[in-house]
Scaffold this active site. Structure first.
Site, short mmCIF file in Angstrom:
data_model
loop_
_atom_site.label_atom_id
_atom_site.label_comp_id
_atom_site.label_asym_id
_atom_site.label_seq_id
_atom_site.Cartn_x
_atom_site.Cartn_y
_atom_site.Cartn_z
N ASP A 76 72.92 59.91 48.34
CA ASP A 76 71.86 60.21 48.88
C ASP A 76 71.91 61.50 49.80
O ASP A 76 72.88 61.67 50.70
CB ASP A 76 71.45 58.86 49.76
CG ASP A 76 70.17 59.26 50.81
OD1 ASP A 76 69.15 59.80 50.33
OD2 ASP A 76 70.30 58.93 52.02
N ASP A 107 69.73 63.59 52.53
CA ASP A 107 68.29 63.47 53.31
C ASP A 107 68.35 64.98 54.22
O ASP A 107 69.24 65.50 54.56
CB ASP A 107 68.37 62.50 54.08
CG ASP A 107 67.13 61.81 54.56
OD1 ASP A 107 66.26 61.41 53.69
OD2 ASP A 107 66.55 62.31 55.54
N ASP A 113 75.17 61.39 52.13
CA ASP A 113 75.10 60.41 53.15
C ASP A 113 75.98 59.30 52.97
O ASP A 113 75.81 58.42 52.03
CB ASP A 113 73.80 59.60 53.53
CG ASP A 113 73.72 58.88 54.75
OD1 ASP A 113 74.39 58.87 55.44
OD2 ASP A 113 72.64 58.17 54.79
#
Lengths: 410, 377
Positions: free
Chosen positions: A101, A103, A316
């Protein structure tokens, strides 16, 4: 300006109705083994998460989404023997998709960027994650990396390779540590002295330089040597093409020294020594790092640390390491933007613009009343709402401002 | 014409299919071996094998060169497994797996590439490819991780490997070391086996011997591992977290978690830990009590183990202190300091208790996060 109760209720009703219509027609993009995943939802009219749900058929899930119109829809990266069990211990963990992930909050300076700018910056980092790390290092075909725009501020990459599904949290963390560059660069240099020897009186004298690890190596040391060589090759080329100022600026940023000092160093490096040979050629040819001329090892270490960080990817960590994470369903609507979480191939990713290509709603005009002042771009157009002022916006823009709480249905 | 039987190989690697097939060819069942007096030597060798695993020296060289010797040595392995299963204790299973794998590892290091490839591919689930140079192996990174993640040395971290296109390249000795780990994990996962009443009865005197040896080991571990608690033994990261909490500096959840789990693990009870937190200006007894009890497993029943250095590092609460190099786990630092203080023995490998603790810590370190935070981006 705060919206009155009636306007809020009207807005929620409208949003839910539009979400419901979307889900009635949507072609849902279900994960592998979807009947073995846990499902979880957040709603417009409930303050808690509904989770521990399981669906046996695509139609059941679609009907649920249409009838309940959740604000956010998630499934578990894990698949379970009994995904609907209410205690985690009773679900019977069987494995989990390997998920990365990325972000926007992970990017430096993201707080100062506008939404569109942030989305562009995060895409650059994500492309690096996919190309350099998942494809290059981990050896996946681009087709085996399931890429998803999250509908919000980032991207996800899912890997369903059977060999990685059973990796433990600890083992997944090792993968993240590899990608994000957790090695200590302190022992990169000074492995092999290229000068030094014995004086006439028999005492040894210290080496004045070192050779970088071989660029042939497949570990991070080889990677960092290649990165360093590429960096200096580019600087050399830049100067050769008459862009000395650009080279100096770039170098001063990486070495964290004033431009004047950077210029002095580059002149020394690119210029000829007393034998008429250029130091840069020894650097590029024999990978020698020379430590005379007042350039010390701390200076080089700073450069290497910086280049190592540039080389490293972003992901992440807790998301990848968590083997029971909930992740957004691709093809569902992100309840804070009205954009679709969208599956993309690696090729599609290059030209992908979320604010044009992930719109879940159309251009039908909708009247809204501003609750705050907001300017934004969506669907290739610039829009603005002002507090207390009514405006007609295309539906996707109306949805965007309403979900952000900056406008309401009057 | 019968092929020559390689007794050395059979006895060195009794876990291989070839060894169990050979036993079958001998026409004796395990039940017969365990119950008939003529096979007493085999059962005694099996018991010795288990007892040696509990001791410091390990099980030692099992190489046989003659058929009768091979018969005893090869069969002593399934007997040992039966005995370990009959006792059914986790510490015993781990010890047995560790020592059997260590001994096989010593032998594997001296084997040729072809045999190791066969072992890895056919027996241990760690398939490899051999480079053209005939001495460099490559394994898929996921297989590498599964085998290497229990080895704490930084040199085995994935980020320190020669990795490209998903494959980790390794010298032969390192591949052999990975096979040893794969074997250890396999044995651990296979045991305990089901043991029927008849076998249990036949093994009874040997079970008693093993239980006594096991209890002796267990009490020496407990004595050695965590005696009197002292703040002086705390590793830098844990001391830093404690200082911050006592000074009222905001410590993130992962930090509180690591600190509490650590203190609990070295023998403090809920009240002790809460007392240490009491210095904090924002101290709230009810909240602190709840958090501490939760981490210590008094609420959910799951007791959390303290995170390893790699986890601490990932969460950004590792101080990367010089004195911690190669420790791998904050508990190991604590054990070393404690041992140094007692001057009982020079610094060496961690006690079994420590190693066990580390293994458990890995397994449970992230369970506190069980999917409660969704990632919608």
């Amino acid at each position: 300006m705060a919206a009155d109760e009636g306007a809020l209720a009207r807005t929620n009703r409208w949003v839910q109705q539009r979400f419901s219509q979307y889900y009635a027609r949507a072609r849902l993009d279900l994960p592998q083994r979807f009947t073995k995943r846990e499902w979880a939802f957040l709603f417009f009219d409930k303050s808690f998460m509904v989770r521990h749900l399981a669906f046996q058929k695509r139609d059941q899930l679609q009907a649920y989404l249409r009838d309940q119109a959740p604000r956010h829809a998630y499934y578990s990266t894990a698949f379970y023997q009994d995904p609907g069990a209410h205690a985690m211990a009773e679900k019977g963990w069987k494995g989990a998709t390997l998920v990365f992930d990325l972000d926007a909050d992970h990017l430096r300076g993201a707080a100062k960027m506008g939404y569109a700018e942030m989305l562009a910056a995060v895409k650059v980092e994500f492309v690096k994650l996919v190309d350099r790390w998942l494809v290059g290092k981990l050896g996946y075909d681009a087709d085996d990396v399931h890429i998803v725009f999250s509908g919000g501020r980032g991207y996800h990459a899912h890997i369903e390779d059977p060999r990685v599904l059973e990796l433990s949290a600890y083992e997944r963390r090792e993968v993240v540590d590899l990608i994000t560059g957790k090695a200590d660069v302190g022992d990169f240099l000074f492995q092999q002295a290229y000068k030094g020897g014995r004086r006439k009186d028999g005492r040894g004298y210290a080496a004045k330089g070192s050779v970088m690890p071989s660029p042939e190596r497949g570990d991070w040391k080889g990677d960092l040597t290649r990165e360093t060589l590429a960096f200096f090759r580019e600087l050399d080329a830049e100067i050769g093409q008459g862009h000395r100022d650009d080279a100096v600026r770039r170098f001063s940023q990486v070495a964290e020294v004033p431009e004047e000092e950077a210029a002095g160093f580059l002149d020394m490096l690119m210029g000829a020594d007393s034998q008429g040979a250029r130091r840069i050629d020894r650097l590029l040819g024999d990978h020698r790092i020379e430590l005379d001329s007042g350039i010390n090892d701390r200076f080089w270490r700073r450069i290497h640390e910086k280049l190592y960080v540039q080389m490293a990817g972003e992901a992440d960590e807790p998301v990848t390491a968590d083997i029971k994470r909930l992740i957004r369903l691709p093809s569902s609507i992100h309840g804070k933007s009205g954009l679709m979480a969208k599956t993309l191939t690696r090729d599609e990713l290059d030209g992908f613009d979320p604010l044009r290509d992930a719109l879940a709603f159309g251009r039908e005009p909708v009247e809204v009343e501003g609750l705050a002042d907001l300017e934004f771009d969506i669907g290739g157009e610039h829009h603005a709402v002002e507090a207390g002022v009514r405006a007609r916006l295309p539906e996707h823009a109306a949805m965007f401002v309403c979900l952000r709480g900056s406008a309401a249905i009057p | 014409m019968a092929l020559a039987v390689d007794y050395a190989r059979l006895s060195r690697y009794p876990f291989r299919r070839e060894a169990s097939e050979w036993i079958r060819e001998q026409g004796v069942s395990l039940e017969e071996v365990l119950t008939k007096d003529v096979y007493r030597r085999v059962v005694e060798a099996g018991t010795k094998r288990v007892m040696d695993a509990l001791g410091e020296g390990g099980i030692g060289d099992q190489t046989a060169h003659t058929e009768p010797d091979a018969f005893v040595r090869v069969l002593s392995y399934p007997v040992a497994r039966m005995l370990v299963s009959a006792v059914g204790d986790l510490l015993l299973v781990r010890r047995h797996a560790l020592r059997e794998a260590e001994e096989a590892g010593v032998r594997m290091a001296g084997e040729g590439a072809a045999f190791l490839l066969e072992l890895g591919t056919m027996e241990l689930g760690l398939p490899a490819e051999l480079d053209e140079d005939g001495e460099t192996f490559s394994v898929h990174f996921s297989d590498y991780l599964k085998a290497a993640s229990a080895i704490r040395d930084r040199a085995w971290k994935l980020y320190n490997q020669d990795l490209h296109g998903g494959r980790v390249r390794l010298a032969k000795t390192r591949y052999a070391r990975l096979l040893q780990e794969a074997l250890r994990k396999r044995i651990e996962s296979e045991l305990p086996l089901d043991v029927n009443e008849q076998i249990l009865e036949a093994l009874r005197p040997h079970i008693e011997t093993v239980v006594m040896g096991l209890e002796a080991l267990r009490s020496s571990i407990q004595r050695e591992s965590y005696g009197e608690f002292s703040l002086d033994y705390l590793p830098p990261c844990i001391r830093d977290l404690l200082d911050k909490i006592q000074k009222g500096v905001n410590v993130p959840h992962v930090g509180r978690f690591a600190l509490t789990a650590f203190l609990s693990h070295v023998g403090l009870d809920t009240a002790d830990v809460i007392d240490l937190f009491r210095g904090s200006p924002d101290f709230r007894e009810d909240l602190a009590t709840y958090q501490v009890k939760h981490i210590m497993g008094e609420i959910s029943g799951t007791k959390y183990s303290p995170p390893a250095c790699s986890t601490m590092n990932t969460y950004g609460i590792c101080l990367r202190a010089k004195e911690c190099e190669r420790m791998g786990h904050p508990l190991r630092y604590y054990e070393r300091m404690q041992r140094r203080a007692h001057k009982e023995r020079p610094a060496q490998e961690p006690t079994e208790g420590g190693a066990e603790a580390v293994a458990t810590a890995q397994a449970t370190a992230t369970e506190h996060a069980e999917g409660v935070e969704p990632d919608g981006g």
